[in-house]
Design a protein around this motif. Structure first.
Motif, PDB file in Angstrom:
ATOM      1  N   GLU A   1       0.712  -1.234  -0.046  1.00  0.00           N
ATOM      2  CA  GLU A   1      -0.139   0.018  -0.031  1.00  0.00           C
ATOM      3  C   GLU A   1       0.935   1.287   0.040  1.00  0.00           C
TER       4      GLU A   1
ATOM      5  N   HIS B   1       2.413   2.655  -2.210  1.00  0.00           N
ATOM      6  CA  HIS B   1       2.414   3.597  -3.413  1.00  0.00           C
ATOM      7  C   HIS B   1       1.343   4.460  -3.255  1.00  0.00           C
ATOM      8  N   LYS B   2       0.609   4.454  -2.378  1.00  0.00           N
ATOM      9  CA  LYS B   2      -0.380   5.500  -2.260  1.00  0.00           C
ATOM     10  C   LYS B   2      -0.071   6.851  -1.570  1.00  0.00           C
TER      11      LYS B   2
END
Length: 139
Positions: free
Chosen positions: A73, A75-76
């Protein structure tokens, strides 16, 4: 919590490129996952450097990994290549306790790790009381 976990010298003894001997990590790691935390394998092993052997160790020991060398996660909120975690368990971490080994480099002392995880509320006292770390001294 997202917990980064090294492999060689942490989950098993140092025997790269082979998978080393058991050092008492498997049940602790299963309990971490059972308690709702996520493990991210954080290793120098890569596809070309025996990563499959490490992944197989986790599978054989019924330990679910959330990610491998990356938090799925992150990359968020970042484009950094460094895996994001709340805690790291690694044989080269400053302050980590190690068990001397007659034939190999020292490895992580999982009794000590379990006690620290208990202090932080990641493991329960009941879980820690079940662990048997006596086999470590024979390696």
């Amino acid at each position: 919590m997202n917990i980064l976990i090294d492999f060689d010298g942490t989950c098993v003894t140092h025997e790269f490129p082979y998978v080393g001997k058991d050092v008492g990590a498997a049940q602790v790691l299963r309990d971490i996952v059972t308690n709702g935390h996520r493990l991210i394998l954080f290793t120098m092993r890569s596809e070309s450097c025996y990563l499959a052997s490490a992944l197989n160790w986790f599978k054989q020991n019924q330990i679910t990994l959330y990610g491998v060398n990356v938090n799925p996660e992150q990359h968020k909120f970042t484009d950094s290549p460094k895996a994001y975690g709340d805690l790291i368990i690694d044989d080269i971490a400053l302050g980590i306790q190690k068990v001397p080994c007659r034939f190999h480099r020292p490895y992580v002392d999982w009794k000590w790790v379990a006690e620290r995880l208990l202090e932080q509320g990641i493991l329960t006292a009941e879980q820690v009381s079940r662990y048997d770390f006596e086999m470590q001294k024979y390696l």
